[in-house]
Design an enzyme around this catalytic site. Structure first.
Site, PDB file in Angstrom:
ATOM      1  N   CYS A   1       0.825  -1.221   0.000  1.00 30.59           N
ATOM      2  CA  CYS A   1       0.000   0.000   0.000  1.00 30.59           C
ATOM      3  C   CYS A   1       0.852   1.260   0.000  1.00 30.59           C
ATOM      4  O   CYS A   1       0.340   2.355  -0.218  1.00 30.59           O
ATOM      5  CB  CYS A   1      -0.884   0.016   1.253  1.00 30.59           C
ATOM      6  SG  CYS A   1       0.097   0.244   2.772  1.00 30.59           S
TER       7      CYS A   1
ATOM      8  N   GLU B   1      -0.028 -13.397  15.729  1.00 29.97           N
ATOM      9  CA  GLU B   1      -1.451 -13.658  15.921  1.00 29.97           C
ATOM     10  C   GLU B   1      -1.991 -13.236  17.290  1.00 29.97           C
ATOM     11  O   GLU B   1      -3.104 -12.727  17.389  1.00 29.97           O
ATOM     12  CB  GLU B   1      -1.717 -15.150  15.728  1.00 29.97           C
ATOM     13  CG  GLU B   1      -1.483 -15.617  14.317  1.00 29.97           C
ATOM     14  CD  GLU B   1      -1.443 -17.128  14.238  1.00 29.97           C
ATOM     15  OE1 GLU B   1      -0.588 -17.734  14.916  1.00 29.97           O
ATOM     16  OE2 GLU B   1      -2.251 -17.702  13.516  1.00 29.97           O
TER      17      GLU B   1
HETATM   18  S1  FES Z   1      -1.025  -3.221   3.215  1.00 32.86           S
HETATM   19 FE1  FES Z   1       0.003  -1.566   4.117  1.00 32.86          FE
HETATM   20  S2  FES Z   1       1.919  -2.397   4.618  1.00 32.86           S
HETATM   21 FE2  FES Z   1       0.825  -4.112   3.873  1.00 32.86          FE
END
Ligand code: FES
Ligand SMILES: Cc1cc2nc3c(=O)[nH]c(=O)nc-3n(C[C@H](O)[C@H](O)[C@H](O)COP(=O)(O)OP(=O)(O)OC[C@H]3O[C@@H](n4cnc5c(N)ncnc54)[C@H](O)[C@@H]3O)c2cc1C
Ligand code: FES
Length: 1277
Positions: free
Chosen positions: A131, A1229
């Site tokens: 992202c 997790e």
């Molecule tokens: S989606 Fe933002 S770092 Fe993986």
């Protein structure tokens, strides 16, 4: 004058002659590019933009923001360049003519990194990095226009960028550091003064560092250093700039580009008008059929682009963007209107869309639809804008918006401009509601322009299509300033529902007090960890890979470039259960560039490789291609191979399947009741007889049920594989997988070749979360079949919609419990029955049922325990592994149990939890001892550190004075035994020392954003006593490491780390004497060792020798533990929730890298938060389709959801037993398990409080997700 369009990418001039109007900018940047004709080479600097792959494709729907680029245009009026962030996945290429396109590669590189990239990279603001370029570009656009942005502007700029890994906090913190309001820190100063730097350390914080880093020492941002607007864009001209009418011809669409109104009139005839063309191109491209369409654009005609200002009016051209319209109105309307316009458009779900899409496109699209609710249409209605419309006869006429919509003038007319009254002094009120927040895509909107008695009041409500005018209400609210809701309802004629209640209530408050200025929110981000004296291990070093990802250099599978490749389009079942009668792909094959159709009959080996012996995990009956029958919508029947991905996808949609429909079981409840199962019912724990005995001794026996939904992984990088055929039977598979060896074995089974012919390579994944264990193998198998048949490299890259349709998700669970307690609430025995929605094939359903069952006692000691687990088969997506692997579901059931007990014995839930904790030294219900555990310490610490009891009292007081908005607080905890037992619990590493002294490491685990590679390099650096810069870690590859277990289960740093340590020890056992002899001269010693035949490479295994430490085969050597306190606020009317403060205390021993571990905690927190609030998985029981079948319909948490007060402490208690790597413990997790529990319980605190106050005694069983709609339901009488 040359033909085509001319633009500039990152400072390089580009000329494109044949632009297909269906081509997007993202596709062009990533895949295309052309040399300029030779005669032009002399004129302009030449380059080819092929392969600018920093522009990522996460959804191709304008929702995730990962494709964000910046477009710069020259504003002749202002004589300066204007920059705006846009979604390259939607922007049509033809509209970038004379535009300066800046991609992440143009912003900076590793050699010359931009301050945004630098602060994000070193500020730990990325994990998988997929992202990240999108965030950089959104922030970059902001800084180019506002070098000193406010915190508010920063929040607004990135509001449509999604990240699934980080939890957003570090992204926000890195970007806030650009704001003068932040003082180079967290941004809290301006937002209420509560900056993290003002925090007084308590005694508890003694000995801890309290920030991972400060941005004060970073180079200052200097806006004068930015790349300038290319002068060529202002001088160079193509035929598009001529006065002539120009056409661009694509395969299916022809676009006319007129320059004058006269040309427009003459060419308009049978053409579709487009303004930005963003949404038209998007919709058209989804249509697979061969057709021919003609478009005409308004973009180059002066009249459509003008903004004219007179004393009384503003006239805005139809080709103007939504954002420019809003900015113009905000700057020129009266003070009683302008701020509300600004605020309203700031809630538009995506600034990237508002920056490019046009207001005229918005109002026409909305008018044509009866369901879409448009904010722009509402705004224009309430402001009583009039339109200038060009009729089909060529006449210009001014009409009201009502006339335009009601007479369907858009069918023949073209909007030229709209006009607004400048000196209107009425007061504007606007409201927008989405599914999860006011910034989400619009579900409902409402606006009023309030006049005084002499003036007219206008009120509109948006329910879909043309907003409805509330004439009676308009007259009514003219009369005074005090109103009754009942009366408002009666007069308005609005249907009674939550939305109208919110609208009327807020309108009443507005009429009485005006718009209240929202208080600035305090921002307080703290990360505490114990500093280390080690050189490398234990330091919060930024991931070496961050700079590569943030500059767009990092390569994900779909970024790899090959020669002569084919791309797959996936042919999916459109019915939930049927026999396949016939597959007709003739229409698809007719398209030029389509190579062929491939299905089950093309598989040379096994179509169900998961049932073959080489799958030593557990039998999985998933077929690669549906053979003779389909069992779910979205099941892959076959694939189309084509020369281009867009073509392949389009052709796949043309394949016609004849089905013989069978009765489907899409309803989970019905499937449970009919006993549809994958395999057997799983029983663990006591016999029923013993349970009955324990219930007999109990004071009370309570029963309840728990229902929780599934969860989509929403990794930003969708499933992707590339298979490159080699000599003979050899294949190289590049795959975004958590399991290279598993993928290798499955591909070998499918092709019927020995596994040694198949090399699977994984450099990195763009997020995984468990969703890239089985599914990537199936996609790789499909690619392998085609690659082998065609002997061509084959890409399988799923669109987001296909990924949602094909892949499995977290298991939704329905459970019942019967629990016996004593008078204090101490559990004496419990019987759990849980049904897991497995979907259509086995996948991981049985082992997840097993893990859930064997660990169902969670953090508690509960006497006699029995678990019955039902892996249910339904005709819906085949659910799979997801972070937590059955543990989060167990946690949620116990949250429900504890709340139920607390209600029964009239105590606080936290007291009941504590009363029932199992302690160190005790055994879990299946007999494993609890060893090396700090659960109680974390719990006590968190209670005190978070000031839990005091805040709870304050919340109680707050709620007494706040009938509508309720606050709640809750604690939860986690105990997670690691490393996993059995063959899953080993790591493998290989270490090579090259003759120049450089060290190359490879491991069996895959890097998916969890920082595994960085941690391994730190371990290696520490163990070899070498600078980390001299070490590299290469792709996980089956030719280096074979038989590696799948990466998952939170223990990979432990197991791979032990393997790396073993390698280092082995090498050093013979190398160290040489090194000592040479007084530490590493390079010299390496050469000497080589000459003396001392091995400089080795492969070693890492696992915990349980026997050596005295543990049982399945006993976890240690537990990662933690506790958290979460405070939330809900608006009982909207159902929206807000997390106000989070305190997390975790013991991960001596963290290998505190920045990475804190990143994992924050990311997991947000993912758990999403699961129990906004993330919904539902199916249409008639058609079997997933309701959330597009990126925009599945909601994950956004940056605006990050708690404003977010405190994390790594306790570092470390009850070491020698089994850990540098005394560290696994993470990944566990934090998710406590966040989902705490958030859910905190919201239920609010709900219970509201219900009690409103006289509703009935207990609400655990239900998740607590969506806004659900909260509204629970808080209504
Ligand atoms: S989606 Fe933002 S770092 Fe993986
Ligand atoms: C991810 C995403 C988020 C969104 N969020 C929101 C939101 O929060 N709130 C909201 O209200 N909307 C939202 N929208 C909708 C958005 O506003 C519209 O899709 C967009 O404005 C359409 O404009 P366009 O320039 O793309 O239209 P175009 O593709 O140019 O045209 C769209 C339609 O309008 C017609 N048209 C265009 N120009 C003219 C003209 N001059 N005269 C007559 N007809 C014309 C075309 O023929 C076509 O039918 C969102 C859309 C997306 C994709
Ligand atoms: S917004 Fe373009 S890929 Fe997601």
């Amino acid at each position: 004058m040359p033909n085509g369009i001319f633009f500039n990418v990152n400072g390089r001039d580009i000329h494109e002659e044949n632009v297909d109007p269906e081509l997007t900018l993202a596709y062009y940047l990533r895949n295309k590019g052309k040399l300029l004709p030779p005669f032009l080479k002399l004129l302009i600097f030449l380059s080819i933009p092929v392969g600018l792959r920093g522009t990522k494709l996460g959804c191709e729907e304008g929702v995730c923001g990962s494709c964000t680029v910046v477009l710069g245009t020259w504003d002749d009026g202002e004589n300066k360049a204007v920059y705006r962030a846009v979604n390259a996945c939607l922007v049509p290429l033809f509209h970038v003519h004379r535009t300066f396109v800046i991609t992440v590669e143009g912003v900076g590189s590793r050699e010359k990194i931009h301050p945004i990239q630098d602060r994000m990279a070193r500020g730990h603001a990325l994990q998988c990095g997929f992202c990240s370029p999108g965030f950089v570009m959104s922030a970059y656009a902001l800084l180019r226009n506002h070098p000193d942005p406010s915190i508010e502007q920063i929040n607004a700029a990135i509001r449509a960028n999604l990240c699934r890994c980080t939890g957003y906090r570090p992204i926000l913190e890195a970007l806030y550091s650009f704001s003068p309001e932040s003082g180079g820190c967290c941004g809290g100063n301006k937002n209420g003064g509560g900056c993290c730097k003002d925090q007084k350390s308590s005694d508890d914080d003694e000995g801890y560092d309290d920030k991972l880093l400060s941005f004060n020492d970073f180079p200052k941002y200097d806006s004068t250093q930015e790349i300038i607007f290319p002068p060529s864009l202002r001088s160079f001209q193509t035929y598009v700039d001529s006065g002539d009418l120009v056409t661009l011809k694509g395969d299916r669409v022809e676009l006319a580009i007129p320059k004058t109104l006269e040309q427009f009139k003459s060419a308009r005839a049978d053409r579709n008008v487009i303004s930005s063309g963003l949404i038209t191109r998007f919709v058209t491209s989804r249509n697979p059929a061969g057709f021919s369409q003609k478009w005409i654009t308004t973009r180059y005609v002066k009249e459509f682009n003008e903004i004219k200002m007179s004393q009384d009016h503003i006239e805005i051209g139809a080709a103007v963007s939504i954002q420019t319209l809003a900015d113009t109105l905000s700057a020129n309307l009266s003070d009683s209107i302008a701020p509300e316009v600004t605020a309203f458009i700031q809630k538009f779900s995506s600034p990237q869309i508002a920056n490019f899409a046009t207001w005229s496109g918005a109002i026409v699209s909305a008018s044509k639809s009866s369901i879409s609710v448009s904010d722009v249409l509402l705004l224009l209605n309430v402001l009583n804008a009039s339109l200038v419309v060009l009729s089909s006869d060529g006449d210009l006429e001014r009409v009201s918006l009502d006339t335009f919509v009601l007479n369907k003038l858009y069918e023949t007319g073209t909007i030229v401009s709209s006009q607004f009254l400048r000196k209107d002094t009425r007061r504007l009120f606007c409201l927008k509601l989405g599914e999860t927040s006011e910034e989400d895509s619009t579900n409902f909107n409402f606006a009023a322009l309030i006049g005084n008695k002499k003036q007219e009041t206008r009120i509109f409500v948006g329910l879909g299509g043309q907003p409805k005018k509330l004439k009676e209400l308009e007259k009514y609210v003219d009369c005074g300033d005090s109103y009754e809701l009942e009366e408002m309802y009666k007069v308005s004629g609005l249907e009674r529902n939550n939305n109208s209640a919110i609208a009327l209530t807020r309108l009443m408050s507005f009429l009485k007090d005006g718009r209240k200025v929202e208080a600035k929110e305090n921002v307080n981000y703290l990360q505490y960890f114990k500093p280390t004296t080690n050189d490398c291990v234990g330091r919060p070093i930024a991931n070496y890979f961050n700079e590569r990802a943030i500059t767009g250099e990092a390569v994900y599978v779909n970024d790899i470039q090959t020669y002569n490749a084919v791309h797959l389009g996936f042919v999916l079942s459109t019915v939930p259960h049927a026999e396949i009668v016939h597959v007709d792909f003739t229409e698809a094959l007719k398209l030029e560039g389509v190579i062929g159709y491939f299905g089950a009959s093309d598989i040379p080996g096994s179509n169900i490789p998961g049932l073959q012996k080489s799958n030593i995990m557990f039998p999985d009956d998933t077929p690669i291609f549906a053979d003779k029958k389909v069992e779910s919508v979205g099941q892959v029947i076959g694939v189309i191979a084509a020369n281009d991905v867009v073509l392949a996808r389009r052709a796949a949609k043309l394949v016609k399947i004849k089905f013989n429909l069978l009765k489907p079981l899409t309803d989970f409840k019905e499937a449970r009741e009919t006993g549809s199962l994958h395999g057997r019912v799983q029983h663990y724990g006591k016999e029923e007889k013993e349970l009955v005995e324990s219930f007999g001794k109990a004071q009370k026996v309570l029963e309840g049920e728990v229902s929780m939904g599934g969860q989509e992984h929403y990794y930003l990088e969708t499933q992707s594989s590339l298979v490159v055929p080699g000599e003979g039977d050899e294949l190289v598979v590049h795959c975004s997988t958590q399991g290279t060896s598993f993928t290798q074995l499955m591909v070998a089974e499918v092709l019927k070749v020995p596994a040694h012919k198949v090399i699977v390579k994984t450099k990195r994944l763009g997020g995984a979360f468990g969703g890239k264990i089985s599914n990537p193998a199936w996609i790789a198998c499909m690619c392998a079949v085609v690659a082998r048949k065609l002997n061509r490299p084959t890409y399988g890259f799923l669109s987001r919609a296909d990924d949602l349709a094909i892949t499995g998700k977290r298991h939704g669970v329905y459970a019942k419990y019967k629990v016996g307690i004593d008078s204090n609430g101490k559990v004496q025995g419990i019987h759990y029955q849980a049904w897991l929605n497995g979907g259509w094939s086995k996948d991981h359903t049985e082992p997840i049922t097993m893990i859930m069952g064997t660990l169902v006692d969670d953090a508690y000691y509960m006497g006699a325990v029995r678990f019955d687990g039902y892996p249910v088969k339904t005709n819906s997506n085949s659910n799979t592994a997801f972070r937590g692997y059955g543990n989060p579901q167990a946690k949620m059931i116990n949250e429900g149990v504890m709340r139920r007990i607390a209600r029964e014995v009239n105590k606080d839930v936290e007291d009941i939890k504590k009363l029932n904790f199992a302690r160190e030294g005790e055994t879990r219900y299946l007999g494993d001892r609890i060893l090396n555990d700090a659960l109680l310490e974390c719990w006590e610490y968190c209670t005190k550190w978070s000031d839990f009891e005091k805040r709870k009292r304050e919340i109680h007081q707050f709620n007494r004075t706040s009938p509508m908005v309720k606050r709640g607080i809750a604690m939860s905890c986690v105990r997670h035994g690691l490393p996993l037992p059995g063959h899953q619990g080993h790591g493998i590493a290989s270490l090579l020392i090259n003759l120049d002294g450089s060290v190359q490491l490879s491991i069996g685990g895959t890097e998916m954003g969890q920082g595994l590679n960085q941690k391994m390099m730190q371990v290696c650096s520490q163990a070899l006593n070498r600078p980390i810069e001299t070490i590299t870690i290469v792709d996980t590859s089956t030719d280096k490491i074979t038989n590696a277990p799948e990466t998952g289960g939170s223990h990979n740093s432990d197991t791979n780390g032990l393997a790396v340590l073993a390698c280092c020890e082995k090498i050093m056992s013979k190398f160290k004497p040489i090194l000592d002899k040479n007084e530490g001269d590493w390079e010299k010693s390496v050469r000497e060792a080589y000459g003396a035949f001392v091995p400089l490479q080795c492969t070693e295994y890492g696992y915990v020798d349980r026997k050596k430490f005295g543990f049982g085969d399945f006993e976890p050597p240690y537990n990662t533990t933690g506790a958290c306190a979460v405070e939330v606020e809900i608006d009982t009317l909207t159902g929206y929730n807000k997390v106000l403060r989070v305190d997390i205390v975790m013991d991960v021993g001596e963290s290998l890298n505190p920045a990475i571990d804190i990143g994992q905690i924050e990311g997991a927190f947000m993912q758990g938060y999403g699961w129990v609030t906004c993330e919904k998985i539902t199916f249409n029981h008639t058609t079997g389709f997933l309701d959330q079948n597009s990126a925009g319909k599945y909601k994950i948490p956004k940056a605006s959801d990050v708690p404003k007060d977010f405190r994390i402490k790594l306790l570092g208690i470390n009850k070491a037993n020698g089994a850990q790597v540098y005394s560290s413990k696994g993470i990944g997790e566990p934090p998710l398990m406590m966040s989902c529990g705490a958030v859910h319980s905190a919201i239920m605190y609010c709900v219970d409080d509201w219900r009690k106050e409103n006289g509703i005694e009935e207990f609400v069983d655990m239900i998740s997700p607590l969506s806004a709609e659900k909260i509204q339901q629970l808080c209504s009488k």
